[in-house]
Enzyme design. Structure first.
Site, PDB file in Angstrom:
ATOM      1  N   HIS A  58      47.973  55.055 -56.632  1.00  0.00           N
ATOM      2  CA  HIS A  58      47.431  56.409 -56.737  1.00  0.00           C
ATOM      3  C   HIS A  58      48.435  57.467 -56.303  1.00  0.00           C
ATOM      4  CE1 HIS A  58      46.673  55.455 -52.510  1.00  0.00           C
ATOM      5  NE2 HIS A  58      46.441  56.730 -52.278  1.00  0.00           N
TER       6      HIS A  58
ATOM      7  N   GLU B 160      58.654  57.578 -48.790  1.00  0.00           N
ATOM      8  CA  GLU B 160      57.398  58.279 -48.506  1.00  0.00           C
ATOM      9  C   GLU B 160      57.623  59.735 -48.107  1.00  0.00           C
ATOM     10  OE1 GLU B 160      54.039  56.636 -48.431  1.00  0.00           O
ATOM     11  OE2 GLU B 160      55.151  55.242 -49.699  1.00  0.00           O
TER      12      GLU B 160
ATOM     13  N   ARG C   3      56.164  51.035 -45.526  1.00  0.00           N
ATOM     14  CA  ARG C   3      56.283  51.731 -46.812  1.00  0.00           C
ATOM     15  C   ARG C   3      57.667  52.346 -47.038  1.00  0.00           C
ATOM     16  NH1 ARG C   3      50.485  54.970 -47.350  1.00  0.00           N
ATOM     17  NH2 ARG C   3      49.141  53.274 -46.582  1.00  0.00           N
TER      18      ARG C   3
ATOM     19  N   HIS D 285      52.886  56.031 -41.407  1.00  0.00           N
ATOM     20  CA  HIS D 285      54.040  56.918 -41.511  1.00  0.00           C
ATOM     21  C   HIS D 285      54.465  57.312 -40.100  1.00  0.00           C
ATOM     22  CE1 HIS D 285      52.349  58.182 -45.656  1.00  0.00           C
ATOM     23  NE2 HIS D 285      53.383  57.386 -45.859  1.00  0.00           N
TER      24      HIS D 285
ATOM     25  N   CYS E  68      50.273  66.041 -42.202  1.00  0.00           N
ATOM     26  CA  CYS E  68      50.224  65.473 -43.554  1.00  0.00           C
ATOM     27  C   CYS E  68      50.109  66.560 -44.611  1.00  0.00           C
ATOM     28  CB  CYS E  68      49.034  64.523 -43.687  1.00  0.00           C
ATOM     29  SG  CYS E  68      49.258  62.919 -42.908  1.00  0.00           S
TER      30      CYS E  68
END
Length: 446
Positions: free
Chosen positions: A137, A174, A213, A249, A370
């Site tokens: 996604h 990321e 990630r 993260h 974020c």
């Protein structure tokens, strides 16, 4: 030339929902299949932008991406008219419809990594959109991200907007959620700090429960393409144990600004060596690193993950003092609330704590940090941003009314199958491009 850090927040899109798509993100998994409120989500984010702009911080906005992504669904084999594509996906593979409908581009900390002109070899601001290849996604975001950034930061004399790195696990990127910058002043050369979860071609510790990630190789590639000086670039590995605890993260366990690193004691592998390297590098740039390390005894990693203490914004006022922007969940956690009271009352650089209600975003695992992409701009670079994306009273009022006009106040997983949602979203985004003066940004407009 004087420079200022601008924060470009992502405007929450009309399809904001809780599909539980992000393995490794505890909040996302815990709230899977609950009903979301897109209108409240967008307004919560917009209010944060407005309050920070009112306090004198440079605050911009980035538009949502088009969702659901009919392009993805057609690529995955669903055919026919748009309504047919959605109906087939909903019946045959609802998880793919959920992925195609995610509003995750709202978290612009993952949109790109940004290096200011003071740090780069050619004296331009460099952007590398993140490939986000660990999640379907999110892997579909980078092309639209590049288009948006190229529209806002269009002048090649000042800006370089790159393609994303090749979307392969070895180059998992990321974005700015794993990157920060330290400096004496925003307009002076600084130290760029890249944090990775694993290395593809080096042996080292890796998480066992949740995936890492960000790779070292991706971080290094971004630094190279941005033309960063080797002596002013520092790499660190995030502790794999905290990744397994839900720190997907680095901005869930650390935040940095100017000369300050606010971090948890368990954030990094070989933390003292990292502190020493950062200190020496920043000293050569005319500043002294100030590490505020939160002990595990005061705030556990679980406290950090549930409250998002470190997924905060650390902002510098004109007088040099710093303010910490946190979600209201920090006040609802007794350990975190007590620590913040102690922090604000102390003699350190953080004097104030601002608390925001971002509940809708938080339930999907996204706090204040974020939602924003940091872009340091000098006066000439800021003047080159000609779109209507700087938050002020007029733009706030226009966006607030636009949300009221177009957004639903409830969106459950089954509502993603409603073909009217696509029409509603496109109508809203078409109007938004006129408000922001960004031209025909979306595929459906072309």
């Amino acid at each position: 030339m004087n420079a200022q850090e601008a924060n470009f927040d992502g405007l929450v899109g009309p399809t904001h929902n809780y599909a539980g798509l992000s393995f490794g993100n505890v909040a996302s998994l815990n709230n899977e299949k609950s009903a979301a409120n897109p209108k409240a989500a967008a307004k919560q984010g917009l209010r944060k932008m407005k309050q920070l702009a009112d306090l004198g911080f440079a605050q911009g906005v980035l538009p949502p991406q088009e969702r659901p992504s009919l392009r993805l669904l057609r690529e995955l084999g669903f055919s026919g008219k748009d309504a047919d594509v959605i109906a087939k996906a909903a019946k045959q593979a609802p998880e793919l419809l959920a992925a195609a409908s995610s509003a995750s581009a709202m978290w612009t900390a993952n949109a790109a990594t940004v290096s200011p002109s003071a740090d780069t070899s050619d004296g331009r601001v460099h952007f590398t959109p993140a490939n986000l290849c660990s999640k379907l996604h999110r892997a579909i975001e980078h092309e639209a991200t590049r288009r948006t950034l190229s529209t806002l930061f269009a002048d090649p004399a000042h800006f370089a907007v790159h393609e994303a790195l090749t979307g392969t696990p070895a180059l998992g990127d990321e974005g700015a959620a794993n990157h920060t910058r330290f400096c004496a002043e925003y307009g002076k050369p600084g130290i760029e700090f890249f944090v990775y979860g694993r290395a593809e071609y080096r042996r080292g510790p890796e998480p066992k429960r949740f995936p890492a990630r960000q790779t070292f190789e991706a971080s290094r590639a971004v630094a190279h393409r941005h033309g960063l000086a080797e002596e002013a670039t520092v790499y660190a590995q995030q502790d794999p144990d905290v990744i397994d605890a839900g720190v997907f993260h680095n901005d869930v366990i650390s935040v940095g600004n100017r000369d300050t690193l606010f971090t948890h004691e368990r954030a990094f592998v070989n933390k003292q060596a990292i502190y020493d390297t950062l200190t020496a590098a920043l000293d050569a740039r005319g500043a002294r690193l100030n590490v505020i390390e939160v002990p595990d005894a005061a705030v556990s990693v679980n406290d950090a993950v549930t409250s998002y203490l470190f997924n905060s914004q650390l902002l510098s006022r004109a007088d040099g003092s710093q303010v910490l922007v946190v979600p209201q969940e920090c006040r609802e956690n007794a350990n975190v609330a007590a620590y913040l009271d102690q922090l604000a009352a102390g003699n350190g650089p953080i004097h104030d704590v601002l608390v925001f209600d971002l509940r809708e975003s938080m339930k999907n695992g996204g706090g204040p940090a974020c939602l924003r992409l940091r872009v340091v701009l000098n006066e000439a670079e800021r003047a080159a941003v000609t779109s209507n994306v700087w938050i002020n009273d007029t733009l706030f009022a226009s966006l607030d009314a636009w949300i009221d006009k177009h957004y639903r106040d409830r969106l459950a997983p089954e509502d993603l199958a409603d073909p009217a949602l696509l029409d509603e979203s496109r109508t809203a985004l078409d109007e938004l491009t006129q408000i922001l003066r960004v031209g025909s940004l979306y595929d459906f407009q072309r």
